[in-house]
Motif scaffolding. Structure first.
Motif, PDB file in Angstrom:
ATOM      1  N   GLY A 152      57.768 105.482 -73.647  1.00 46.66           N
ATOM      2  CA  GLY A 152      58.155 104.088 -73.426  1.00 46.66           C
ATOM      3  C   GLY A 152      58.400 103.325 -74.715  1.00 46.66           C
ATOM      4  N   PRO A 185      59.367 107.315 -57.918  1.00 44.54           N
ATOM      5  CA  PRO A 185      58.183 106.749 -58.570  1.00 44.54           C
ATOM      6  C   PRO A 185      57.082 107.786 -58.702  1.00 44.54           C
ATOM      7  N   ARG A 205      61.697 107.188 -67.839  1.00 47.40           N
ATOM      8  CA  ARG A 205      60.549 106.550 -67.176  1.00 47.40           C
ATOM      9  C   ARG A 205      59.333 106.866 -68.008  1.00 47.40           C
ATOM     10  N   PRO A 206      58.630 105.949 -68.598  1.00 52.00           N
ATOM     11  CA  PRO A 206      58.945 104.520 -68.565  1.00 52.00           C
ATOM     12  C   PRO A 206      60.164 104.186 -69.436  1.00 52.00           C
ATOM     13  N   LEU A 207      60.818 103.112 -69.042  1.00 51.15           N
ATOM     14  CA  LEU A 207      62.009 102.650 -69.753  1.00 51.15           C
ATOM     15  C   LEU A 207      61.619 101.467 -70.632  1.00 51.15           C
ATOM     16  N   HIS A 265      68.107  90.398 -67.631  1.00 55.77           N
ATOM     17  CA  HIS A 265      67.313  89.783 -68.701  1.00 55.77           C
ATOM     18  C   HIS A 265      68.147  89.133 -69.788  1.00 55.77           C
ATOM     19  N   GLN A 313      69.325  95.951 -65.441  1.00 54.73           N
ATOM     20  CA  GLN A 313      68.214  95.234 -66.070  1.00 54.73           C
ATOM     21  C   GLN A 313      68.690  94.379 -67.244  1.00 54.73           C
ATOM     22  N   ILE A 358      62.633  98.696 -71.744  1.00 50.23           N
ATOM     23  CA  ILE A 358      63.678  97.676 -71.597  1.00 50.23           C
ATOM     24  C   ILE A 358      63.535  96.586 -72.651  1.00 50.23           C
ATOM     25  N   ASP A 359      62.303  96.356 -73.112  1.00 49.44           N
ATOM     26  CA  ASP A 359      62.098  95.285 -74.094  1.00 49.44           C
ATOM     27  C   ASP A 359      62.874  95.543 -75.378  1.00 49.44           C
TER      28      ASP A 359
END
Lengths: 339, 380
Positions: free
Chosen positions: A206, A154, A252-254, A292, A288, A256-257
């Protein structure tokens, strides 16, 4: 190597340049814009860059800002982090990310944790960049894909372009970012040509990009293997399988949406990741997506990784080791029950 | 050539050994002016403050108010106080995990230092760093670092940034010097050697100060370090001037460091200092000190830096019993107050768990990747 050239229709003024030129253009533009930005690393100045990414930069910016270092990754990475704590914006070139392993303590223990450990007092606006991944018959020690190792931490951001246009846009964003950015290039792609916008060009972190639209299966990838996915998608199209290829651009950031949106349309997902499978960005994406899209999936998420072995030298073995187009095609057919 | 100041090498125990002949030319030559008595009394107060603070830290650790590892600075107070006095307030410093003394000497309020160790929101890093990781932007303290030797490349980077900012951005001569402290136990970490090579190569104005207390945890310097009697030889190998300084005498530290720091500032060059001292307590709170004898400890106790400065002031007729008593009383009260303040400071709120990971309040967490505990919550 894919020959697919991607042109962003929203950008008009482009010219065709190499991946390495795109990286250099971003760095040079940012150095003209902000005197806090400087580049350091092995052979970046007088030698013009081991891979010619920094060619000509010494002439323009001089030795105070294009700094040759000894082969001393732990020392110069740590030094750059100290400089970043004071507000400078160093770009650290690792000739290869494989060599960053001897600098693991500063790049993992200091850069991404400084802001948190100091209670928000000292940030670390720094870019670490270099060649990542196998494919050049360099054997196991020089072929590291560090995304599996380092994306676990992180506090860092990780960008991994797949084409010259993104190389410029993501690099500009990386240099302006206030957090440490791990920027993963590929020696195999440095000579790749593509249309790249003139002037300031930033790609937000992202935000995945759909490299090819499709309806039957979502291919999720990042970095060089995106090109393998495009090759595979072209091949599969001949069999009547329509693949949607998502280039994540940052791990990172991923985003995912964007993945979720695509999988809800196709109901199938194959993740293609050049790192080893165990505890990897690919396994994270799969996890993930399962979380989702549990009710949307018609099969479990299939994954194509580099083989779970040290990288071999022999050409044929190395090609088979990589998540190549043939292996991707097989995974898609299997996922779609067409094997 | 001789050392800048003679440490007590003629006595029975000598944990450091006789230094070599290659000690760089003394930075201070000739007579040393007497330091203004008020300033000396301030240093005495600063050292007594660290001593009292550390004694109370040990109690708080035993009472389990302080967690994790805790490294006590008692015996080495003259170094943090003398070095701080020798630099300008905006000269950046960075140190290792035995860092409470540096934080206090640099000006951090005792309550913020104590609250950090208590893991409270009032701590200098909101309770996120702990004993080993003291940070203070206002006082140009760039940590407290827990990994042995890792702070030396950072310190070289701080000095690099000072020089770059002055010379490349602002177009004026370099004006600042960074101090980077390490213990003798860090001498064999690769990072410090890489950092020294870079500092020597790139003319970086960083003074690397080895607080040489003779022990790397439980391993004496001679069991772990080649040329342990003459560690400046390592710096000389990187083209860096080396100095041996008596770290038990704050006046020596101040005079010698002033000369060394100003030389580095003027010439924009690094230096290395073998700051000879003795740690009166264990490596950390869990160390029973079985590797050294009470006789050795007693001998070094007689060199107590606080006792030495007290004697110096008394000999000059500048310290009365009454003044000392009043000073000690104020310090006891201040440290007591810091503990009460730390006790009263709230624990960090749970929202702090996800704060400061990235510069944006919640970084690149977005959409469904937002941590579960933050989903549906008010993020401010």
């Amino acid at each position: 190597m894919s020959t697919v050239t991607v042109i962003d229709p929203t950008v008009t003024a482009t010219r065709e340049i190499e991946f390495r030129d795109a990286l250099r253009e971003a760095m040079s533009q940012e150095m003209r814009r902000d005197p806090r930005v400087f580049l350091l690393g092995e052979e970046v100045a007088q030698y013009n860059g081991a891979y010619k990414v920094s060619k000509g930069m010494l002439d323009e910016f001089g030795p105070r800002r294009i700094i040759d270092t000894p082969i001393s990754e732990s020392g110069f990475a740590g030094m750059a982090i100290g400089a970043a704590m004071m507000g400078l914006r160093p770009i650290v070139e690792f000739m290869s990310w494989s060599f960053s392993l001897v600098a693991a303590d500063p790049i993992l223990n200091n850069a991404p944790k400084m802001l948190y450990m100091s209670g928000g007092q000292f940030g670390c606006p720094i870019v670490f960049r270099g060649n990542d991944g196998a494919g050049g018959q360099l054997g196991s020690t020089h072929s590291w894909c560090v995304e599996g190792l380092f994306s676990n931490v992180p506090g860092l951001k990780m960008a991994i372009p797949s084409c010259p246009e993104d190389a410029k846009g993501l690099m500009t964003t990386a240099i302006r970012d206030d957090d440490p950015v791990f920027f993963l290039e590929s020696e195999r792609m440095l000579g790749m040509k593509g249309h790249v916008p003139d002037g300031d060009y930033l790609i937000p972190f992202g935000q995945a990009k759909v490299r090819r639209e499709g309806t039957d299966c979502t291919l999720v990838s990042f970095g060089r293997p995106v090109n393998f996915c495009l090759d595979a998608a072209a091949e599969l199209a001949k069999e009547g399988i329509s693949c949607e290829v998502l280039d994540m651009r940052t791990i990172r950031p991923l985003d995912i949406d964007s993945i979720v949106r695509s999988v809800r349309k196709t109901n199938y997902c194959v993740v293609v990741d050049q790192s080893w499978s165990f505890g990897s960005p690919g396994s994270e994406v799969a996890s993930q997506v399962h979380q989702h899209c549990f009710d949307d999936l018609d099969n479990f998420v299939h994954r194509v990784h580099s083989a779970d072995v040290p990288t071999p030298y022999a050409f044929n073995l190395e090609q088979e080791y990589l998540p190549n187009a043939r292996r991707i095609c097989e995974a898609v057919r299997s996922c779609l029950y067409r094997a | 050539m001789s050392m800048l100041s003679e440490p007590s090498t003629s006595t029975a125990f000598d944990v450091h050994g006789k230094p070599g002949e290659r000690t760089s030319a003394p930075a201070t030559t000739g007579r040393r002016d007497l330091v203004d008595p008020a300033r000396c009394r301030q240093w005495l107060r600063d050292m007594l403050m660290i001593r009292e603070f550390e004694n109370r830290c040990m109690q708080q650790y035993q009472d389990k108010k302080i967690g994790g590892f805790c490294h006590i600075y008692i015996g080495q107070e003259a170094i943090a106080v003398g070095c701080t006095a020798a630099v300008r307030p905006n000269d950046p410093i960075v140190t290792a995990y035995r860092d409470h003394g540096h934080a206090l000497a640099r000006g951090m309020a005792a309550r913020h230092c104590m609250a950090e160790m208590f893991g409270k929101i009032g701590g200098c890093a909101k309770g996120k760093g702990g004993s080993m990781h003291m940070f203070d932007r206002e006082h140009h303290l760039y940590g407290g670092h827990g990994i042995v030797g890792a702070q030396i490349p950072l310190g070289v980077g701080l000095a690099f940034a000072c020089k770059y900012t002055d010379e490349v951005i602002d177009g004026r001569p370099n004006s600042r010097v960074a101090l980077a402290f390490l213990g003798d136990g860090a001498l064999n970490q690769g990072a410090i050697h890489e950092a020294m090579n870079l500092a020597g190569l790139l003319d970086i104005p960083c003074v690397i100060i080895c607080e040489n207390n003779g022990y790397s945890m439980g391993t004496s310097i001679h069991r772990g370090t080649t040329m342990g009697h003459d560690i400046i030889s390592k710096a000389i190998g990187y083209g860096i001037d080396g100095y041996v300084v008596d770290g038990m005498d704050v006046l020596s530290v101040y005079h010698d460091m002033s000369a060394i720091v100003e030389k580095c500032r003027r010439e924009s060059r690094p230096a290395f200092v073998d700051m000879r001292c003795y740690r009166f307590k264990g490596h950390s709170m869990s160390d029973p000190r079985k590797y050294r004898t009470p006789e050795e400890e007693n001998q070094y106790a007689s060199d107590d830096p606080i006792g030495q400065l007290k004697l110096h002031l008394e000999e000059r007729g500048e310290l009365t019993e009454a003044v000392l008593k009043e000073m000690q009383k104020e310090i006891r009260e201040e440290v007591r107050e810091s503990i009460a303040w730390a006790e009263a400071s709230p624990e960090p709120p749970m929202s702090e768990l996800y704060h400061d990971v990235f510069v944006e309040p919640h970084g690149p967490f977005n959409g469904t990747s937002l941590p579960q505990m933050l989903q549906g919550k008010d993020l401010r």
